[in-house]
Design a protein around this motif. Structure first.
Motif, PDB file in Angstrom:
ATOM      1  N   ILE A   1      -9.652 -10.678 -10.402  1.00  0.00           N
ATOM      2  CA  ILE A   1      -8.480 -10.124 -11.089  1.00  0.00           C
ATOM      3  C   ILE A   1      -8.776  -8.729 -11.631  1.00  0.00           C
ATOM      4  O   ILE A   1      -7.882  -7.885 -11.747  1.00  0.00           O
ATOM      5  CB  ILE A   1      -8.034 -11.065 -12.221  1.00  0.00           C
ATOM      6  CG1 ILE A   1      -7.585 -12.410 -11.646  1.00  0.00           C
ATOM      7  CG2 ILE A   1      -6.891 -10.467 -13.029  1.00  0.00           C
ATOM      8  CD1 ILE A   1      -7.352 -13.490 -12.694  1.00  0.00           C
TER       9      ILE A   1
ATOM     10  N   VAL B   1      -7.276  -5.445 -10.094  1.00  0.00           N
ATOM     11  CA  VAL B   1      -5.897  -5.047 -10.409  1.00  0.00           C
ATOM     12  C   VAL B   1      -5.858  -4.277 -11.722  1.00  0.00           C
ATOM     13  O   VAL B   1      -5.218  -3.224 -11.834  1.00  0.00           O
ATOM     14  CB  VAL B   1      -4.981  -6.275 -10.474  1.00  0.00           C
ATOM     15  CG1 VAL B   1      -3.581  -5.897 -10.978  1.00  0.00           C
ATOM     16  CG2 VAL B   1      -4.873  -6.930  -9.099  1.00  0.00           C
ATOM     17  N   TYR B   2      -6.570  -4.784 -12.730  1.00  0.00           N
ATOM     18  CA  TYR B   2      -6.627  -4.080 -14.013  1.00  0.00           C
ATOM     19  C   TYR B   2      -7.267  -2.700 -13.857  1.00  0.00           C
ATOM     20  O   TYR B   2      -6.857  -1.730 -14.507  1.00  0.00           O
ATOM     21  CB  TYR B   2      -7.416  -4.893 -15.028  1.00  0.00           C
ATOM     22  CG  TYR B   2      -6.764  -6.183 -15.461  1.00  0.00           C
ATOM     23  CD1 TYR B   2      -5.437  -6.211 -15.881  1.00  0.00           C
ATOM     24  CD2 TYR B   2      -7.478  -7.386 -15.469  1.00  0.00           C
ATOM     25  CE1 TYR B   2      -4.836  -7.391 -16.294  1.00  0.00           C
ATOM     26  CE2 TYR B   2      -6.887  -8.566 -15.889  1.00  0.00           C
ATOM     27  CZ  TYR B   2      -5.567  -8.570 -16.296  1.00  0.00           C
ATOM     28  OH  TYR B   2      -4.971  -9.736 -16.699  1.00  0.00           O
TER      29      TYR B   2
ATOM     30  N   ARG C   1      -0.939  -4.868 -13.533  1.00  0.00           N
ATOM     31  CA  ARG C   1      -0.950  -6.216 -14.102  1.00  0.00           C
ATOM     32  C   ARG C   1      -0.823  -7.214 -12.961  1.00  0.00           C
ATOM     33  O   ARG C   1       0.023  -7.046 -12.074  1.00  0.00           O
ATOM     34  CB  ARG C   1       0.198  -6.397 -15.094  1.00  0.00           C
ATOM     35  CG  ARG C   1       0.078  -5.507 -16.322  1.00  0.00           C
ATOM     36  CD  ARG C   1       1.149  -5.814 -17.363  1.00  0.00           C
ATOM     37  NE  ARG C   1       1.056  -4.908 -18.499  1.00  0.00           N
ATOM     38  CZ  ARG C   1       0.204  -5.066 -19.512  1.00  0.00           C
ATOM     39  NH1 ARG C   1      -0.612  -6.094 -19.515  1.00  0.00           N
ATOM     40  NH2 ARG C   1       0.182  -4.210 -20.514  1.00  0.00           N
ATOM     41  N   PRO C   2      -1.650  -8.259 -12.945  1.00  0.00           N
ATOM     42  CA  PRO C   2      -1.560  -9.246 -11.867  1.00  0.00           C
ATOM     43  C   PRO C   2      -0.283 -10.074 -11.993  1.00  0.00           C
ATOM     44  O   PRO C   2       0.221 -10.288 -13.101  1.00  0.00           O
ATOM     45  CB  PRO C   2      -2.800 -10.107 -12.090  1.00  0.00           C
ATOM     46  CG  PRO C   2      -3.085  -9.989 -13.558  1.00  0.00           C
ATOM     47  CD  PRO C   2      -2.687  -8.585 -13.935  1.00  0.00           C
ATOM     48  N   ILE C   3       0.240 -10.525 -10.852  1.00  0.00           N
ATOM     49  CA  ILE C   3       1.429 -11.387 -10.880  1.00  0.00           C
ATOM     50  C   ILE C   3       1.177 -12.727 -10.215  1.00  0.00           C
ATOM     51  O   ILE C   3       1.851 -13.707 -10.527  1.00  0.00           O
ATOM     52  CB  ILE C   3       2.655 -10.700 -10.250  1.00  0.00           C
ATOM     53  CG1 ILE C   3       2.376 -10.296  -8.795  1.00  0.00           C
ATOM     54  CG2 ILE C   3       3.079  -9.501 -11.073  1.00  0.00           C
ATOM     55  CD1 ILE C   3       3.601  -9.767  -8.058  1.00  0.00           C
TER      56      ILE C   3
ATOM     57  N   ILE D   1      -0.917 -15.753 -14.779  1.00  0.00           N
ATOM     58  CA  ILE D   1      -0.470 -15.787 -13.382  1.00  0.00           C
ATOM     59  C   ILE D   1      -0.725 -17.159 -12.761  1.00  0.00           C
ATOM     60  O   ILE D   1      -1.634 -17.886 -13.175  1.00  0.00           O
ATOM     61  CB  ILE D   1      -1.168 -14.705 -12.535  1.00  0.00           C
ATOM     62  CG1 ILE D   1      -2.684 -14.947 -12.474  1.00  0.00           C
ATOM     63  CG2 ILE D   1      -0.854 -13.325 -13.068  1.00  0.00           C
ATOM     64  CD1 ILE D   1      -3.413 -14.027 -11.499  1.00  0.00           C
TER      65      ILE D   1
ATOM     66  N   GLY E   1      -0.793  -7.607  -7.702  1.00  0.00           N
ATOM     67  CA  GLY E   1      -0.342  -7.075  -8.981  1.00  0.00           C
ATOM     68  C   GLY E   1       0.706  -5.999  -8.769  1.00  0.00           C
ATOM     69  O   GLY E   1       1.015  -5.622  -7.634  1.00  0.00           O
ATOM     70  N   THR E   2       1.243  -5.509  -9.857  1.00  0.00           N
ATOM     71  CA  THR E   2       2.222  -4.422  -9.794  1.00  0.00           C
ATOM     72  C   THR E   2       1.907  -3.397 -10.876  1.00  0.00           C
ATOM     73  O   THR E   2       1.226  -3.696 -11.862  1.00  0.00           O
ATOM     74  CB  THR E   2       3.665  -4.927 -10.009  1.00  0.00           C
ATOM     75  OG1 THR E   2       3.793  -5.437 -11.342  1.00  0.00           O
ATOM     76  CG2 THR E   2       4.035  -6.009  -9.017  1.00  0.00           C
TER      77      THR E   2
ATOM     78  N   LYS F   1      -8.293  -6.816 -19.124  1.00  0.00           N
ATOM     79  CA  LYS F   1      -6.881  -6.512 -19.379  1.00  0.00           C
ATOM     80  C   LYS F   1      -6.670  -5.122 -19.957  1.00  0.00           C
ATOM     81  O   LYS F   1      -5.611  -4.518 -19.789  1.00  0.00           O
ATOM     82  CB  LYS F   1      -6.287  -7.538 -20.352  1.00  0.00           C
ATOM     83  CG  LYS F   1      -6.100  -8.927 -19.785  1.00  0.00           C
ATOM     84  CD  LYS F   1      -5.447  -9.831 -20.824  1.00  0.00           C
ATOM     85  CE  LYS F   1      -5.205 -11.222 -20.301  1.00  0.00           C
ATOM     86  NZ  LYS F   1      -4.535 -12.085 -21.312  1.00  0.00           N
TER      87      LYS F   1
END
Length: 349
Positions: free
Chosen positions: A89, A92-93, A98-100, A134, A155-156, A211
């Motif tokens: 994860i 993505v950070y 942010r992960p989805i 998530i 993520g987005t 995060k």
């Protein structure tokens, strides 16, 4: 802690991010790959060795995609699952997103591991995904000679919050958010030489989600970010230097270390990946003449689920460092600066 009738690490020839191919091997493999065509919306691909791929959906919103998996570096299956999920994860950070959702990647040697052990690995990963907010929405599993677990993560992020490893600016300050030494600890653990308090310290750092990367991306003073994993602080720093066409100058004395890392590496607890890392990129690194040999191993030590390396405006560095520490990263430190010059990493005392 989940008990097993055997050491999970005994089924794997390596563990954690120490399993990664050496940087030089990876470069050689990718160098001859033909491109499928121009993809104008692919904002981040393989060009700079960044942490994840980024695709522009509509000029405003981006999709971030990554995958990461490895063999166990610990024997507790729940801890293995948590570490692997946290590590995956993190990419993505590190891009500012942010992960989805996540998909599980599982390879297990059938007949060698009991079902409840595999279930505990998956539950550990699920617990970290829940902490990240998530779902594990699916996945794939195979019969594999050695145990393997990880995640593919989607993520987005708004396009203007994407933080690549290739945008460091001359004059920037460098901040590292987690202490180094995870590879040293894992080497000691495999030889049953890691104390209980050191093990707890290792689990705490490797299961702390990065995060803060998504928060840092909101700040215009943050120019470039990458996470420090299998290539060590020198390898990932060098990727930032190459991508940004800048020189990174790191102060060895400023680097945060896990409490027992220096003592353990002096005793000879070094991973094979540390040696492979130095062989791959040592020619692009300048070490101070007085650098002790054990420090070279700490600088190349593979970090499983390591911290973020942040390049930010010097004038805002102390403020950002305080915010990072307040977010739960007490070990975070300013470790150096970015300068004009040929892409290299220089380490001083």
């Amino acid at each position: 802690m989940t008990e097993t009738p055997f050491r999970l690490t005994s089924l794997a020839h390596g563990g954690g991010c120490g399993c990664k191919l050496a940087p030089s091997v990876l470069q050689e493999l990718l160098s001859g790959q033909a491109k499928g065509g121009p993809f104008e919306r692919l904002l981040v691909g393989t060009e700079t060795g960044d942490d994840a791929a980024v695709y522009d959906l509509d000029g405003t919103t981006t999709i971030i995609a990554t995958t990461d998996f490895f063999m166990p570096m610990v024997d507790d299956p729940d801890h293995f699952g948590r570490i692997a999920a946290t590590n995956a994860i993190s990419d993505v950070y590190a891009m500012g997103g942010r992960p989805i959702m996540a998909l599980a990647i599982l390879g297990m040697p059938l007949g060698k591991i009991e079902t409840d052990v595999v279930r505990a690995i998956l539950q550990g990963g699920q617990a970290i995904c829940a902490e990240a907010g998530i779902p594990v929405a699916g996945g794939h599993s195979i019969d594999c000679p050695e145990p393997v677990y990880g995640l593919a993560v989607i993520g987005t992020a708004p396009r203007d919050r994407i933080r690549r490893n290739a945008d460091a600016k001359a004059g920037d300050a460098l901040i590292l958010t987690k202490a180094l030494g995870v590879g040293v600890y894992s080497a000691a653990f495999k030889k049953e030489a890691l104390s209980a308090d050191a093990y707890d310290e290792m689990i705490a750092t490797t299961t702390r989600l990065n995060k803060v990367g998504a928060e840092l991306a909101k700040d215009a003073a943050v120019h470039a970010v990458t996470d420090v994993t299998g290539f060590g602080i020198l390898g990932h720093g060098l990727e930032m230097a190459r991508g940004s066409a800048k020189r990174l100058r790191i102060s060895r004395g400023a680097l945060p270390l896990l409490a027992h890392a220096e003592a353990l590496v002096r005793q000879g607890f070094v991973t094979g990946a540390s040696h492979r890392n130095w062989a791959s990129y040592g020619a692009e690194v300048d070490l101070d003449a007085g650098t002790p040999e054990h420090w070279r191993h700490l600088l190349t030590d593979p970090q499983t689920s390591g911290g973020l390396l942040v390049s930010c405006a010097e004038a805002e560095a102390e403020r950002l460092l305080g915010e990072i520490q307040a977010a739960g990263f007490a070990a975070a430190r300013r470790i150096g600066v970015v300068e004009e010059g040929a892409p290299r990493v220089t380490v001083e005392a």
